[in-house]
Design a protein around this motif. Sequence first.
Motif, mmCIF file in Angstrom:
data_model
loop_
_atom_site.group_PDB
_atom_site.id
_atom_site.type_symbol
_atom_site.label_atom_id
_atom_site.label_comp_id
_atom_site.label_asym_id
_atom_site.label_seq_id
_atom_site.Cartn_x
_atom_site.Cartn_y
_atom_site.Cartn_z
ATOM 1 N N PRO A 128 -9.028 12.466 -1.306
ATOM 2 C CA PRO A 128 -8.792 13.691 -0.967
ATOM 3 C C PRO A 128 -8.774 13.630 0.669
ATOM 4 N N ALA A 129 -9.636 12.673 1.317
ATOM 5 C CA ALA A 129 -9.409 12.650 2.565
ATOM 6 C C ALA A 129 -8.169 12.214 3.225
ATOM 7 N N ALA A 130 -7.441 11.245 2.502
ATOM 8 C CA ALA A 130 -6.023 10.756 2.686
ATOM 9 C C ALA A 130 -4.941 12.001 2.706
ATOM 10 N N GLU A 131 -5.420 12.886 1.942
ATOM 11 C CA GLU A 131 -4.582 14.198 1.955
ATOM 12 C C GLU A 131 -4.518 15.170 3.243
ATOM 13 N N ARG A 132 -5.601 14.955 3.929
ATOM 14 C CA ARG A 132 -5.833 15.671 5.033
ATOM 15 C C ARG A 132 -4.891 15.210 6.017
ATOM 16 N N PHE A 133 -4.500 13.694 5.823
ATOM 17 C CA PHE A 133 -3.490 13.293 7.145
ATOM 18 C C PHE A 133 -2.130 13.344 6.610
ATOM 19 N N VAL A 134 -1.882 13.196 5.370
ATOM 20 C CA VAL A 134 -0.562 13.053 4.862
ATOM 21 C C VAL A 134 -0.300 13.836 3.519
ATOM 22 N N ALA A 135 0.807 14.183 3.201
ATOM 23 C CA ALA A 135 1.053 15.180 1.950
ATOM 24 C C ALA A 135 1.299 14.246 0.793
ATOM 25 N N PRO A 136 1.133 14.861 -0.331
ATOM 26 C CA PRO A 136 1.587 13.759 -1.559
ATOM 27 C C PRO A 136 3.113 13.964 -1.590
ATOM 28 N N LEU A 137 3.864 15.093 -0.948
ATOM 29 C CA LEU A 137 5.216 15.385 -0.963
ATOM 30 C C LEU A 137 6.037 14.139 -0.151
ATOM 31 N N THR A 138 5.285 13.809 0.972
ATOM 32 C CA THR A 138 5.870 12.660 1.820
ATOM 33 C C THR A 138 6.169 11.397 1.062
ATOM 34 N N PHE A 139 5.088 11.251 -0.107
ATOM 35 C CA PHE A 139 5.297 9.984 -0.816
ATOM 36 C C PHE A 139 6.260 10.152 -1.880
ATOM 37 N N GLN A 140 6.059 11.455 -2.586
ATOM 38 C CA GLN A 140 7.128 11.623 -3.661
ATOM 39 C C GLN A 140 8.570 11.563 -3.096
ATOM 40 N N ILE B 250 11.810 -10.350 -4.633
ATOM 41 C CA ILE B 250 10.516 -10.436 -5.395
ATOM 42 C C ILE B 250 10.000 -9.415 -5.907
ATOM 43 N N PHE B 251 10.258 -7.916 -5.116
ATOM 44 C CA PHE B 251 9.611 -6.697 -5.691
ATOM 45 C C PHE B 251 10.505 -6.092 -6.976
ATOM 46 N N THR B 252 11.519 -6.578 -7.274
ATOM 47 C CA THR B 252 12.451 -5.937 -8.427
ATOM 48 C C THR B 252 11.761 -5.788 -9.443
ATOM 49 N N SER B 253 11.796 -4.617 -9.919
ATOM 50 C CA SER B 253 10.782 -4.146 -11.183
ATOM 51 C C SER B 253 9.402 -4.362 -11.094
ATOM 52 N N LYS B 254 8.773 -4.616 -10.019
ATOM 53 C CA LYS B 254 7.465 -4.657 -9.974
ATOM 54 C C LYS B 254 6.640 -3.535 -9.865
ATOM 55 N N HIS B 255 5.559 -3.222 -10.408
ATOM 56 C CA HIS B 255 4.835 -1.975 -10.436
ATOM 57 C C HIS B 255 3.776 -2.067 -9.418
ATOM 58 N N ILE B 256 3.861 -1.501 -8.381
ATOM 59 C CA ILE B 256 2.943 -1.589 -7.320
ATOM 60 C C ILE B 256 2.137 -0.192 -7.171
ATOM 61 N N LEU B 257 0.940 -0.346 -7.216
ATOM 62 C CA LEU B 257 0.025 0.766 -6.880
ATOM 63 C C LEU B 257 -0.335 0.823 -5.489
ATOM 64 N N LEU B 258 -0.111 1.914 -4.861
ATOM 65 C CA LEU B 258 -0.312 2.210 -3.441
ATOM 66 C C LEU B 258 -1.447 3.290 -3.152
ATOM 67 N N GLY B 259 -2.662 2.614 -2.787
ATOM 68 C CA GLY B 259 -3.735 3.538 -2.713
ATOM 69 C C GLY B 259 -3.713 3.800 -1.153
ATOM 70 N N ILE B 260 -4.130 5.151 -0.883
ATOM 71 C CA ILE B 260 -4.032 5.634 0.480
ATOM 72 C C ILE B 260 -5.464 6.371 0.709
ATOM 73 N N THR B 261 -6.293 5.955 1.883
ATOM 74 C CA THR B 261 -7.543 6.440 2.005
ATOM 75 C C THR B 261 -7.253 7.215 3.405
ATOM 76 N N GLY B 262 -8.297 8.021 3.863
ATOM 77 C CA GLY B 262 -8.452 8.910 4.862
ATOM 78 C C GLY B 262 -8.429 8.104 6.252
ATOM 79 N N SER B 263 -7.329 7.774 6.706
ATOM 80 C CA SER B 263 -7.242 7.242 8.255
ATOM 81 C C SER B 263 -5.920 7.587 8.683
ATOM 82 N N ILE B 264 -5.897 7.729 10.116
ATOM 83 C CA ILE B 264 -4.858 8.128 10.819
ATOM 84 C C ILE B 264 -3.799 7.290 10.402
ATOM 85 N N ALA B 265 -3.952 5.892 10.060
ATOM 86 C CA ALA B 265 -2.950 4.806 9.564
ATOM 87 C C ALA B 265 -2.139 5.326 8.349
ATOM 88 N N ALA B 266 -2.541 6.482 7.771
ATOM 89 C CA ALA B 266 -1.720 7.121 6.490
ATOM 90 C C ALA B 266 -0.343 6.923 6.673
#
Length: 406
Positions: A43-55, A4-20
């Motif tokens: 910006p708050a999410a970036e304090r918990f996790v790095a963009p590189l993790t997701f890239q 069901i996810f094939t070729s779907k464009h999913i936007l994943l927003g991440i905010t500043g929580s330890i659950a990031a």
Amino acid sequence: MSSIFTSKHILLGITGSIAAYKAAELASRLTQEGAQVDVILTPAAERFVAPLTFQSVTGRKAFTEAELWGGEAHVLHVGLGHSADLLVIAPCTANTIARLAHGIADDLLTITALAARCPIIIAPAMDVGMYTHPATQENIRLLNERGLHFAGPGEGRMASGLTGKGRMLEPAELLGHMRLILGKNGKLAGRKVVVTAGGTQEPIDPVRVITNRSSGKQGYALAQAALDAGAQVTLITAPTALSAPVGARLIEVRTAAEMLEAVLAESAGVDALLMAAAVADFRPKKAAENKLKKQDGILQIELEAAPDILETVAGQKSRKNRPCLVVGFAAESRDLVKNASAKLSSKKLDMIVANDITAPDSGFAVNTNRVTLLFKDAKVESLPLMSKAEVAEVILERVAGMLPKA
Ligand code: CTP
């Protein structure tokens, strides 16, 4: 084969929580399922996790606040929101929920959310006190009213050490919520499907049972595939080690008799019954009330026939009670097509799914299956070796094709 996810464009927003940190697994699993995942970190999410993790897990650039002030900013926030099939904000803090509720757009994520025209799922993550605060509850109510979907939060131990409601759902469960939204308008939208799964257990005494090697995997995959196609699904299950697909109504049973009762109650007039459960053919005539003791000597267990659920349901005279389509399964160790075809006609089925249980890559407990589909009109379709999820998808496609127009 597609999911069901094939070729779907999913936007994943991440905010500043330890659950990031859990969002990294979510992004990874979505990517593995074939989705194109674009991540936006506040910006708050970036304090918990790095963009590189997701890239690293998505193979795509992860967007941060820096992009909001870059040369592409004017197209970015609108473009992302417009091309997406789904926006998921996981974890979503109380602060972001408040900003979304009031149309405040002061970072790339909230601007994108405001511009987005796709469905939005919010997975809250916060302290229990923040979650139950009237301000947060009122914001959630507002967003619900506006058609946003909330997944969770769950209950459990939180980072503060307190226990309560506020934990972000686990990635597997979030995937289930996403599937429900993506599949809503599928081929089986508005249809009712009942699936049975697992091996029944027939008691000998309070601690012992007669059961079989069914893992329930094929049945659970069928329930998931029916949900992916937009159906309303009831899953009648014997004990298994699996977690129920999100969105299925779960009815737990143990014995063949309990399963018969549940199937009769739930399948009257539905669009399809898929009987994937491995139901006992024989059961102890009488279960001992107390635990049988060794010193009583070697047991003789007298067996009797268990009810045949398929035969009972499919053979019903009343059109009102019989499901529109009845699909059976045949576990065979020899003469596959001949035996399955005999079951198809003797049990008055519309279709039977036959598998050779002697093959090591097919049948019980493994994740793959090699099945042959036999239809009421004598058509036979042999499928190659596939995952149980893929087999389920094909079965549901055939079911959708056979149903009379709604
Ligand atoms: N089934 C049922 N009730 C039973 C036994 C089986 O409804 N008491 C259903 C199964 O869920 C399956 C189909 O019948 O969809 C065929 O099951 P299978 O075990 O292959 O066949 P049986 O009819 O039990 O025949 P046999 O064991 O002799 O092969």
